[in-house]
Design a protein around this motif. Structure first.
Motif, PDB file in Angstrom:
ATOM      1  N   ASN A  88      43.085  39.487  24.992  1.00  0.00           N
ATOM      2  CA  ASN A  88      41.662  39.207  24.833  1.00  0.00           C
ATOM      3  C   ASN A  88      41.389  37.809  24.288  1.00  0.00           C
ATOM      4  O   ASN A  88      40.310  37.534  23.759  1.00  0.00           O
ATOM      5  N   LEU A  89      42.371  36.928  24.409  1.00  0.00           N
ATOM      6  CA  LEU A  89      42.190  35.514  24.089  1.00  0.00           C
ATOM      7  C   LEU A  89      42.501  34.698  25.334  1.00  0.00           C
ATOM      8  O   LEU A  89      43.471  34.981  26.039  1.00  0.00           O
ATOM      9  N   GLY A 112      37.071  44.896  23.635  1.00  0.00           N
ATOM     10  CA  GLY A 112      37.994  43.795  23.884  1.00  0.00           C
ATOM     11  C   GLY A 112      37.761  42.631  22.929  1.00  0.00           C
ATOM     12  O   GLY A 112      38.708  42.042  22.410  1.00  0.00           O
ATOM     13  N   ILE A 113      36.482  42.283  22.712  1.00  0.00           N
ATOM     14  CA  ILE A 113      36.160  41.197  21.766  1.00  0.00           C
ATOM     15  C   ILE A 113      36.643  41.579  20.361  1.00  0.00           C
ATOM     16  O   ILE A 113      37.230  40.759  19.646  1.00  0.00           O
ATOM     17  N   LYS A 145      37.709  37.607  27.165  1.00  0.00           N
ATOM     18  CA  LYS A 145      38.704  36.739  26.537  1.00  0.00           C
ATOM     19  C   LYS A 145      37.964  35.727  25.666  1.00  0.00           C
ATOM     20  O   LYS A 145      37.134  34.968  26.159  1.00  0.00           O
ATOM     21  N   ILE A 146      38.252  35.725  24.376  1.00  0.00           N
ATOM     22  CA  ILE A 146      37.623  34.800  23.441  1.00  0.00           C
ATOM     23  C   ILE A 146      38.145  33.388  23.716  1.00  0.00           C
ATOM     24  O   ILE A 146      39.341  33.183  23.875  1.00  0.00           O
ATOM     25  N   SER A 147      37.228  32.423  23.764  1.00  0.00           N
ATOM     26  CA  SER A 147      37.618  31.047  24.059  1.00  0.00           C
ATOM     27  C   SER A 147      37.012  30.091  23.039  1.00  0.00           C
ATOM     28  O   SER A 147      36.307  30.509  22.121  1.00  0.00           O
TER      29      SER A 147
END
Length: 815
Positions: free
Chosen positions: A505-506, A555-556, A590-592
């Motif tokens: 999730n990244l 997911g986050i 996906k954390i960005s």
């Protein structure tokens, strides 16, 4: 070889083979009663096999192989249940392969069950089951399915363990095994302990803690048994959930579409990872050493060869690693088995060169070119030294030491061991902890010279472009704009931090490019853009049903938990918002954007900064007003984002409620929650009676996250527990931060003395000067109550003062 004539199985789909029937190689398949699993023949480079796979799996990844160490040639084969009860693979290349050698009976049938178990049972004359003679679950290969056992039968000596394939084309038992020792899972590498899970406790393992926070509502139910008959471990999942724990040829352990339990090669070399056995590498190896697949000139024969076809690439690298004279290795045979070793240096080879071959070369064994390149390198070094000296003199003359020092640091970062030349990296991702330093020309070519057709969007960092590398991999290129508020600090910060992070999730950083004023970050390409692209668009929002909404929320949360607790560095993101959540092909989040992130001491609870960065409206009050940040800062941002996801509205939207005024989404949600009408907040497009309880729970959790006091907010581990386990009670939330909910009040500056903040600016002056900051937080009127107004104005004055004192203050709009 038995040559009797048997009938084919009828054309109708069936799950059973009866005595005298046969399953042909290419024409017939067994399918379990509910269609969950399929059994049939398949072919690989190493031969043909009988196996089982999930029916819905387009890739047909095998969960069991009957003859993994006895491949058959060609396709002239079938599975037969002989009249005497022997279950055999008949083929033209040799003797039959009997699956149940000593467990046969005449009145028996073989059935593929919906559990994935292929069972042979003997029946009584009344068709009741007399005895289970044989089952595939007693003979596992590389996959553990729900209901299978890992352990040992103390009476029969039957051992239940997994063994990886040698490689993707050879299912025979390979390098790694997975066993149960009575208290924990143990992965072995050629018999020696490689990794262990730690003790099973509270529905989780010590070194796989995120199992208790699984994205499917804690789907796993574990069972550990130890008695006089058997010692084993097994697990179950709810009906309809697809699950398979697969052990791969590089020591990776994973379940379908869920976070990795163990990543590939995780315990190799000098890596330190929870559960890894202590490694004792030879003194000739260093932390800089690692294998890279390179195309080289082969001028000499291998120094040694191991023709053992049970050895795969992982074995070859392990043998080479422990031999100080070894510089490179590769397999022998076309199916990727056997080992060859070299002890010489190599020169780089290019397409069309003679005697060219791809080898796994140790990074300490540098690949060199022809001798004339030595002079080119020497001349280049001298030139660089001269230019650097002149450059340093110029810096001193121009008094720009600080800015140029940052560039020198970037150069040091770019040439550190976290990077490797892009053309020397195995793009299969087998050495994921290496980043690539891309050339500017390669990025220009990949993005079609940064054409407008390739432009994906614009952010605070600068424009983002889609690109395609020569080998076909799609990438996203973030190009630092010269007018951007972000600078080298954020650029380097993102590289340093995200290079060390690995989580589903990244977003994955592939590398960077730096040339003069040009600074670029290269990411994996996300085809579905960012969350705000869907969330705040009425048409596109319809694509995200509530199930997908909830999957994105979890997911986050999983990504934040990893950053806060399980990554090698404890990290606070500080800029979590919808535009920084990217969506992959399957709409997984996906954390960005880690440019604003900060590492955090393991034993520290909070830190303070004079440099306020991030996006207003997502900042908690203690950070926005006092510069104090902690993991609870990200929790606050998550709460705001959670309300946006549920409602489909931006936080800065303006809401009225029965004559009262609320200035942001959290305040509106608070008013509805107090009145027991929280469902009014939910996006009308998400109307789903069956999910209303889950929606209300998400709103409640969001309100807990946006409470004014950081101490009152839950941690992310608690948030995930509340999201995934509906039996966990939820406390009542307190008043959200920045939520003004008083009746509209007119302020008369002629009748009231000016309220002041810091003794320098009064309310009437600040209303005008800072109205645009209030609007950025979702506040659209200054007449909102005296106490709250003063607090807000103190906040914006602080922001204004930082803007005057430093050029590093960031305030970025959503992309």
């Amino acid at each position: 070889m038995w040559l009797g004539v048997v009938p084919y199985i009828s054309s109708a789909q069936t799950d059973t083979i009866k005595p005298g029937e046969e399953l042909q190689f290419s024409e017939k398949l067994l399918v379990s009663a509910k269609g969950t699993f399929t059994l049939g023949f398949f072919s690989l480079e190493s031969g043909s096999y009988l196996g089982i796979w999930f029916t819905i799996d387009a890739q047909k990844e095998k969960v069991w192989v009957a003859n993994r160490d006895k491949p058959i040639s060609g396709t002239d084969a079938n599975l037969t249940l002989h009249a005497d009860g022997k279950l055999m693979i008949m083929h033209s290349g040799g003797d039959p392969i009997v699956l149940n050698s000593n467990q046969a009976a005449r009145n028996s049938t073989a059935t593929l069950l919906d559990s994935g178990n292929f069972v042979l049972e003997e029946f009584n004359s009344d068709r009741s089951v007399k005895e289970k003679l044989w089952e595939s679950f007693d003979n596992p290969t590389d996959t553990l399915l729900p209901g299978m056992k890992l352990g040992i039968n103390l009476k029969t000596g039957q051992n239940w363990s997994l063994a990886s394939w040698i490689n993707e084309q050879v299912p025979a038992p390979g390098t790694f095994t997975l066993e149960w020792n009575g208290t924990q899972l143990v992965m072995k590498r050629r018999g020696g302990t490689y990794w262990s899970s730690g003790t099973l406790k509270n529905r989780s393992f010590e070194f796989i803690p995120w199992l208790s926070f699984d994205t499917c509502n804690n789907i796993y139910s574990f069972n550990s048994v130890a008695n006089e008959n058997e010692i084993y471990f097994s697990y179950k999942v709810p009906d309809g959930v697809v699950s398979e724990w697969a052990l791969n040829s590089r020591g990776g352990l994973s379940d379908t579409n869920r976070p990795l339990f163990v990543t590939d090669d995780v315990c190799d070399g000098f890596e330190e990872y929870p559960g890894c056995a202590v490694q004792n590498p030879p003194t000739c190896r260093t932390r800089k050493d690692g294998f890279m697949k390179q195309s080289v000139h082969i001028s000499e024969s291998p120094s040694s060869i191991k023709e053992d076809s049970s050895l795969g690439p992982s074995d070859c690298q392990a043998i080479c690693w422990n031999n100080c004279s070894c510089t490179a290795c590769n397999t022998i045979y076309t199916n990727g088995t056997g080992c060859r070793f070299w002890s010489t240096k190599f020169t780089q080879a290019y397409a069309g060169d003679a005697n060219r071959e791809a080898l796994y070369v140790l990074s300490s064994s540098r690949v060199t070119g022809n001798s004339w390149w030595i002079w080119v390198i020497i001349a280049g070094v001298v030139l660089v030294v001269l230019l650097l000296m002149g450059f340093l003199y110029y810096l001193r003359r121009k008094s720009k030491g600080e800015r140029k020092m940052e560039e020198a640091m970037l150069h040091e970062l770019a040439t550190s061991n976290s990077f490797s030349d892009s053309k020397d990296v195995d793009h299969a991702g087998k050495r994921a902890h290496y980043l690539k330093l891309f050339s500017f020309d390669s990025i220009v070519a990949a993005s079609n010279n940064f054409s407008s057709e390739n432009k994906l969007g614009e952010g605070g960092f600068g424009p983002v472009y889609k690109g395609k590398l020569p080998e076909g991999q799609e990438i996203a290129v973030k190009r630092l704009s010269r007018g951007s508020g972000q600078g080298l600090v954020e650029f380097k910060n993102e590289i340093r931090l995200i290079a060390r992070l690995q989580h589903m999730n990244l977003v994955r950083l592939l590398g960077c490019c730096s040339k003069g004023e040009e600074k670029m970050l290269i990411y994996e390409f996300m085809p579905n853009k960012s969350l705000d692209f869907f969330l705040f668009d009425p048409a596109r929002r319809k694509i995200l049903d509530w199930k997908r909404h909830h999957n994105i929320i979890e997911g986050i949360a999983q990504g934040l938990l990893y950053l806060h607790k399980y990554s090698r560095l404890r990290i606070i993101h500080r800029d979590l918002k919808a535009s920084n959540i990217l969506l992959d092909h399957d709409l997984n989040p996906k954390i960005s954007d880690f440019g604003m992130a900060r590492t955090f001491g393991r034993n520290a609870s909070e830190a303070n900064t004079n440099r306020i960065v991030g996006t207003y409206g997502y900042m908690p009050p203690e950070y926005a007003m006092e510069g104090i940040f902690s993991v609870k800062s990200d929790v606050y941002s998550f709460g705001v984002l959670l309300l946006e996801i549920v409602s489909g509205r931006k936080n800065k939207s303006f809401y009225h409620n029965d004559g009262a005024l609320t200035i942001n989404l959290a305040g509106y949600a608070w008013e509805l929650w107090k009145e027991g009408t929280s469902l009014q907040l939910v996006d009308p497009m998400l109307e789903d009676f069956h999910s209303s309880t889950q929606m209300l729970r998400c709103i409640h959790i969001a309100l807990l996250c946006v409470q004014e006091s950081a101490a009152d907010r839950p941690t992310m581990s608690t948030v995930i527990s509340m999201l995934t386990n509906e039996t966990v009670p939820l406390p009542n939330p307190n008043l959200p931060a920045f939520s003004i909910h008083h009746t509209v009040l007119e302020l008369d500056s002629h009748k009231r003395g000016p309220e002041s903040c810091s003794g320098s600016v009064n309310i009437s002056e600040m209303e005008v000067i800072h109205s645009h900051y209030l609007e950025g937080m979702g506040w659209t009127t200054p007449y909102v109550g005296i106490k709250q107004m003063i607090k807000a104005l103190c906040y914006v004055i602080r922001k204004e003062e930082y803007s005057r004192q430093t050029t590093e203050v960031e305030s970025r709009d959503n992309v």
